[in-house]
Design a protein around this motif. Structure first.
Motif, PDB file in Angstrom:
ATOM      1  N   UNK A 104      28.599  17.794  -6.145  1.00 18.44           N
ATOM      2  CA  UNK A 104      28.229  16.452  -6.602  1.00 18.44           C
ATOM      3  C   UNK A 104      27.731  16.329  -8.039  1.00 18.44           C
ATOM      4  N   UNK A 105      26.949  17.256  -8.526  1.00 26.98           N
ATOM      5  CA  UNK A 105      26.306  16.986  -9.811  1.00 26.98           C
ATOM      6  C   UNK A 105      27.156  17.436 -10.980  1.00 26.98           C
ATOM      7  N   UNK A 106      26.835  16.921 -12.127  1.00 26.89           N
ATOM      8  CA  UNK A 106      27.600  17.268 -13.328  1.00 26.89           C
ATOM      9  C   UNK A 106      26.895  18.412 -14.033  1.00 26.89           C
ATOM     10  N   UNK A 107      27.589  19.507 -14.069  1.00 23.67           N
ATOM     11  CA  UNK A 107      26.969  20.739 -14.516  1.00 23.67           C
ATOM     12  C   UNK A 107      27.507  21.249 -15.832  1.00 23.67           C
ATOM     13  N   UNK A 108      28.747  20.912 -16.099  1.00 24.96           N
ATOM     14  CA  UNK A 108      29.351  21.526 -17.279  1.00 24.96           C
ATOM     15  C   UNK A 108      30.217  20.548 -18.050  1.00 24.96           C
ATOM     16  N   UNK A 109      30.447  20.949 -19.309  1.00 25.18           N
ATOM     17  CA  UNK A 109      31.320  20.188 -20.205  1.00 25.18           C
ATOM     18  C   UNK A 109      32.465  21.098 -20.586  1.00 25.18           C
ATOM     19  N   UNK A 110      33.653  20.571 -20.534  1.00 25.87           N
ATOM     20  CA  UNK A 110      34.783  21.328 -21.067  1.00 25.87           C
ATOM     21  C   UNK A 110      35.265  20.586 -22.292  1.00 25.87           C
ATOM     22  N   UNK A 111      35.195  21.224 -23.422  1.00 29.19           N
ATOM     23  CA  UNK A 111      35.426  20.535 -24.679  1.00 29.19           C
ATOM     24  C   UNK A 111      36.703  21.042 -25.337  1.00 29.19           C
ATOM     25  N   UNK A 112      37.467  20.092 -25.819  1.00 31.72           N
ATOM     26  CA  UNK A 112      38.711  20.408 -26.522  1.00 31.72           C
ATOM     27  C   UNK A 112      38.612  19.890 -27.946  1.00 31.72           C
ATOM     28  N   UNK A 113      38.864  20.748 -28.890  1.00 28.49           N
ATOM     29  CA  UNK A 113      38.785  20.360 -30.284  1.00 28.49           C
ATOM     30  C   UNK A 113      40.122  20.630 -30.958  1.00 28.49           C
ATOM     31  N   UNK A 114      40.409  19.852 -31.973  1.00 34.68           N
ATOM     32  CA  UNK A 114      41.646  20.056 -32.728  1.00 34.68           C
ATOM     33  C   UNK A 114      41.275  20.379 -34.153  1.00 34.68           C
ATOM     34  N   UNK A 115      41.526  21.624 -34.561  1.00 34.31           N
ATOM     35  CA  UNK A 115      41.202  22.031 -35.922  1.00 34.31           C
ATOM     36  C   UNK A 115      42.209  23.076 -36.349  1.00 34.31           C
ATOM     37  N   UNK A 116      42.594  22.996 -37.607  1.00 32.74           N
ATOM     38  CA  UNK A 116      43.550  23.972 -38.125  1.00 32.74           C
ATOM     39  C   UNK A 116      44.849  23.937 -37.317  1.00 32.74           C
ATOM     40  N   UNK A 117      45.202  22.762 -36.840  1.00 33.83           N
ATOM     41  CA  UNK A 117      46.437  22.549 -36.069  1.00 33.83           C
ATOM     42  C   UNK A 117      46.474  23.356 -34.786  1.00 33.83           C
ATOM     43  N   UNK A 118      45.297  23.669 -34.279  1.00 34.22           N
ATOM     44  CA  UNK A 118      45.235  24.380 -33.017  1.00 34.22           C
ATOM     45  C   UNK A 118      44.217  23.683 -32.140  1.00 34.22           C
ATOM     46  N   UNK A 119      44.334  23.915 -30.848  1.00 32.66           N
ATOM     47  CA  UNK A 119      43.394  23.314 -29.911  1.00 32.66           C
ATOM     48  C   UNK A 119      42.411  24.395 -29.481  1.00 32.66           C
ATOM     49  N   UNK A 120      41.142  24.130 -29.726  1.00 33.55           N
ATOM     50  CA  UNK A 120      40.102  25.073 -29.369  1.00 33.55           C
ATOM     51  C   UNK A 120      39.456  24.585 -28.076  1.00 33.55           C
ATOM     52  N   UNK A 121      39.274  25.491 -27.144  1.00 35.37           N
ATOM     53  CA  UNK A 121      38.724  25.129 -25.839  1.00 35.37           C
ATOM     54  C   UNK A 121      37.398  25.844 -25.656  1.00 35.37           C
ATOM     55  N   UNK A 122      36.376  25.053 -25.276  1.00 34.33           N
ATOM     56  CA  UNK A 122      35.056  25.628 -25.047  1.00 34.33           C
ATOM     57  C   UNK A 122      34.495  25.079 -23.758  1.00 34.33           C
ATOM     58  N   UNK A 123      33.691  25.909 -23.109  1.00 37.40           N
ATOM     59  CA  UNK A 123      33.073  25.536 -21.839  1.00 37.40           C
ATOM     60  C   UNK A 123      31.568  25.671 -21.961  1.00 37.40           C
ATOM     61  N   UNK A 124      30.840  24.597 -21.722  1.00 37.93           N
ATOM     62  CA  UNK A 124      29.382  24.691 -21.863  1.00 37.93           C
ATOM     63  C   UNK A 124      28.695  24.291 -20.565  1.00 37.93           C
ATOM     64  N   UNK A 125      27.544  24.870 -20.331  1.00 36.82           N
ATOM     65  CA  UNK A 125      26.705  24.460 -19.215  1.00 36.82           C
ATOM     66  C   UNK A 125      25.677  23.474 -19.733  1.00 36.82           C
ATOM     67  N   UNK A 126      25.450  22.430 -18.949  1.00 38.61           N
ATOM     68  CA  UNK A 126      24.474  21.415 -19.357  1.00 38.61           C
ATOM     69  C   UNK A 126      23.128  21.803 -18.802  1.00 38.61           C
ATOM     70  N   UNK A 127      22.205  22.073 -19.691  1.00 34.40           N
ATOM     71  CA  UNK A 127      20.845  22.430 -19.292  1.00 34.40           C
ATOM     72  C   UNK A 127      19.929  21.284 -19.619  1.00 34.40           C
ATOM     73  N   UNK A 128      19.322  20.736 -18.545  1.00 30.06           N
ATOM     74  CA  UNK A 128      18.384  19.652 -18.833  1.00 30.06           C
ATOM     75  C   UNK A 128      16.989  20.124 -18.539  1.00 30.06           C
TER      76      UNK A 128
END
Lengths: 424, 352
Positions: B229-253
């Motif tokens: 149920x809860x939202x725990x993580x972010x999956x982030x996609x970035x576009x730089x240098x004509x490539x797609x960078x993928x990162x996975x973060x945990x949300x710490x509150x």
């Protein structure tokens, strides 16, 4: 045009102004091979002219401002004569003239349109170069392409880029792309909760002209990524709140995690190790510094002590000198001599240590007191034992002198009575 | 028959109910809770694969309608469709350890995945695309994530929507898996991620399509039985240098530890959030986007992409000139030696 190129090639490889030629060549994409002879000459020219920066045509025009040559410039319609003269002159060993003639010939050739074919590509190539070098706006590129595509109606290959060497623009079929993306997006429901996707409105700082963040600068790049993700999280949180979706995980919610506990233990160990390493390093640094400081302090102290000692000795020697001056008088010098030799200390006086030892061990030590007679003890017969146990002395009677405190203690009833009395 | 099935399904429903309850500590009003449970149970039923049970769903619905009438929640079709997302995750034969671990990590991230054995397209099977499409059909998956490793060094990833949807091929580089001890975050298995996209995904046309692909594949569908149920993580996609960078973060509150902190937080309205990287992290270079699944019309082709084969060959060619130059120099030396003849000195023998 072939003739022009051959005449052009005559001039390459000779003289000092090869820089211009090279520049032009580079910009117009003509590749040709130089013979070893020309290579050698080029190298020598380069060595000689190492200080000379890139010479532009304007500069050359400034250089070649002799009257003769100006006249020639104003009459561009004599190409053959020019080149002929150029060749003739080239036969001389006067290299400077050669260079200027080269420049002139080149300029002439340009005016006649030798390089017109490459003008268009020149511009586009330089554009491309700019794009490649700076962190480019690929958006511009693609927008250009989009416009082209709209003109050419769904054709897949863009013909213009055949001339450019490596960085041709990408092949985009934008209409089909948009059609497909619409098809896909129709699959999702209208609610945001289904997809949980956030698109940021601020662009990444990599293409920014002001910050000029390099993509290859790892730390800053990751920081930029982090900030963007954090902003997205805040936005998502608000949206979830609006949509009544639970966001924060409570501490007591137990669920299977992606990384096992063992793995997290290893991670923890590593973190601890790293902090220990850092602290050990800092401790070592601090120790080294402290040592240095301590050494400095120690040195300072010893130097101070030596200074004082030196000063004292100087004073003494001065006094000795003055004393020597007064030696001739009738006064006796024995005192002074003593003083000098003893360095100001009474020779009969014992040192503190000696005095303490004397007090402890002198005059018979601890027992000595008992062995001395004084007025009181001289008529004291208490220690006389007619039986004659000779294990005498004041010391060993102590145990028997000891009272039997237990026998003297009153009985229980008496003690209780005494207590009662005390109370009352 | 229908009733019997209904009973069995009801039993299953009850089981699902219990498990859900044990997992969730949710404080809601009882009516809403009941509705939710029904909904979740219904969605859970949808995932049971045998034909009988799928039939029984309809029966179940009829029965439910009879039973409940007004109170029944209508599950709209689009949501149902989205919830049916199943992603086939597989790799080719010849995958090295690093990419195998990456695949395992992706399987962990995607609760709606279906695993399959290593794919080895031999000869005469009709090509990669056809084989994968067939497998996806068999497994009733509507998206595919296929990791292809060539020459044991280059890794390519295919993302595709199987029946007719678009597909994309990427070149993967700079892979850091979840096993790395530097990536210290951790999150719930099956929690739905927040997908964060760069601003370029709004402008650039081929990225718009890729964004939808990513949402389908990397985003957990809502109501999936394995989702939490809860939202725990972010999956982030970035576009730089004509490539797609993928990162996975945990949300710490930061949660309030004592009453004082709670009060202060209420005042400032700040539960400070921070992110810790979980992994995996990788960089995707888009190569081509196709209109069909594993083939079809090319919608986008990245002309800036230089295949690793080309890179390698260029490097080797650039090294070749060393040998050439050396050989040429040797020849020249021989020539020069032969030419350089010292003339005889007539006075050489004077002082012998």
């Amino acid at each position: 045009s072939s003739i022009k190129f051959s005449s052009f090639s005559c001039f390459i490889g000779r003289g000092k102004n090869n820089n211009i030629a090279q520049q032009l060549l580079r910009s117009t994409n003509i590749y040709f091979t130089m013979t070893s002879g020309t290579k050698r000459k080029l190298k020598s020219a380069r060595d000689e002219r190492s200080k000379l920066s890139k010479v532009t045509l304007e500069e050359i025009e400034g250089i070649s401002s002799d009257d003769e040559k100006e006249d020639d410039l104003r009459h561009p319609k004599r190409p053959a004569a020019k080149s002929r003269r150029g060749i003739e002159m080239g036969a001389d060993n006067d290299e400077e003239e050669e260079g200027e003639l080269e420049a002139r010939a080149l300029r002439q050739a340009i005016m006649e349109g030798a390089f017109d074919k490459f003008k268009h590509d020149d511009d586009s190539e330089s554009e491309q170069d700019e794009d490649d070098h700076s962190n480019n706006n690929e958006e511009e590129e693609e927008e250009e392409d989009d416009e082209e595509e709209d003109d050419e109606e769904q054709s897949e290959n863009i013909p213009e880029e055949s001339q450019l060497p490596a960085s041709a623009t990408s092949n985009i079929n934008s209409k089909a792309l948009s059609a497909k993306s619409e098809e896909l997006s129709s699959r999702f429901g209208s609610s945001w909760v289904e997809t949980f996707d956030i698109m940021s409105t601020d662009p990444l700082p990599f293409n920014d002209k002001y910050t000029k963040l390099d993509v290859h600068d790892d730390l800053k790049r990751e920081v930029a990524f982090y900030n963007m993700a954090l902003a997205a999280v805040h936005e998502a949180k608000e949206k979830c709140k609006a949509a009544n979706v639970l966001f924060t995980r409570p501490d007591d919610f137990f669920a299977e995690m992606m990384k096992t506990d063992d793995h997290m233990a290893k991670v923890k160990d590593r973190l601890i190790f790293e902090t220990k390493k850092i602290s050990a390093f800092e401790q070592r640094k601090a120790n080294a510094e402290h040592k240095l400081r301590a050494k400095e302090v120690r040195q300072h102290k010893t130097s101070e002590k030596n200074k004082r000692k030196k000063q004292h000795m100087e004073e003494v020697s001065e006094w000795a000198k003055s004393a020597a001056q007064n030696r001739g008088s009738a006064r006796s010098d024995d005192e002074d001599k003593q003083f000098l030799t003893g360095m100001g200390k009474n020779p009969l006086e014992k040192s503190a240590k000696r005095q303490a030892m004397d007090k402890k061990y002198g005059h018979g030590g601890k027992k000595g007191k008992f062995k001395q007679m004084d007025k009181k003890t001289i008529n004291d017969m208490s220690s006389f034992n007619p039986r004659g146990n000779f294990a005498s002395g004041g010391m060993k009677k102590k145990s028997s002198m000891k009272k039997n405190k237990g026998a003297e203690r009153p009985g229980k009833n008496k003690r209780m009575a005494a207590k009662q009395k005390k109370k009352n | 028959m229908a009733k019997k099935n209904a009973d069995s399904v009801k039993q299953k429903r009850s089981i699902v109910k219990i498990s859900n309850r044990s997992k969730q500590i949710v404080v809601k009003n009882p009516i809403a809770e009941a509705e939710d449970e029904e909904k979740v149970a219904l969605d859970a039923i949808v995932y049971n694969e045998t034909a009988d049970e799928i039939q029984s769903v309809d029966d179940e619905e009829d029965i439910m309608e009879q039973e409940q009438g007004d109170e029944k929640e209508e599950v709209p079709d689009t949501i149902r469709n989205r919830a049916k997302q199943r992603c086939l995750v597989l790799c080719s034969r010849g995958v090295t350890a690093r990419y195998r671990h990456l695949l395992e990590d992706i399987r962990n991230l995607l609760p709606h995945h279906k695993k399959d054995a290593k794919l080895d397209t031999g000869r005469g099977t009709g090509g990669l695309g056809r084989v994968v499409n067939e497998i996806a059909e068999i497994k009733s998956c509507n998206s595919v994530l296929f990791l292809e490793c060539r020459k044991r060094t280059d890794c390519y990833m295919w993302l595709s929507e199987t029946p007719q949807g678009p597909s994309a091929k990427f070149h993967i580089s700079n892979v850091h898996t979840m096993d790395e001890l530097r990536l210290t975050g951790n999150c719930m298995k099956g929690s739905r991620p927040v997908l964060s996209f760069d601003e370029s995904f709004r402008r650039v046309p081929h990225l718009k399509l890729l964004r939808l692909l990513f949402i389908d594949i990397f985003g957990t569908p809502k109501g999936h039985p394995k989702s939490k149920p809860f939202v725990d993580r972010v999956m982030a996609f970035y576009y730089a240098d004509k490539k797609i960078w993928v990162r996975n973060y945990q949300i710490l509150e930061e949660q309030a530890a004592n009453a004082k902190e709670v009060a202060s937080m209420k005042h400032n309205d700040g539960l400070s959030t921070s992110l810790v990287e979980i992994g995996p992290r990788f960089v995707m270079t888009p190569i081509r986007i196709f209109g069909g699944s594993f083939g079809g019309q090319t919608l986008y082709q990245n002309a800036d992409f230089v295949s690793p084969n080309e890179v390698r060959s260029q490097r080797l060619k650039s090294l070749s000139h060393i040998y050439e130059d050396r050989k040429n120099a040797q020849v020249k030396r021989r020539e020069r030696q032969s030419k350089m003849v010292v003339p005889e000195d007539p006075l050489a023998s004077v002082f012998k």
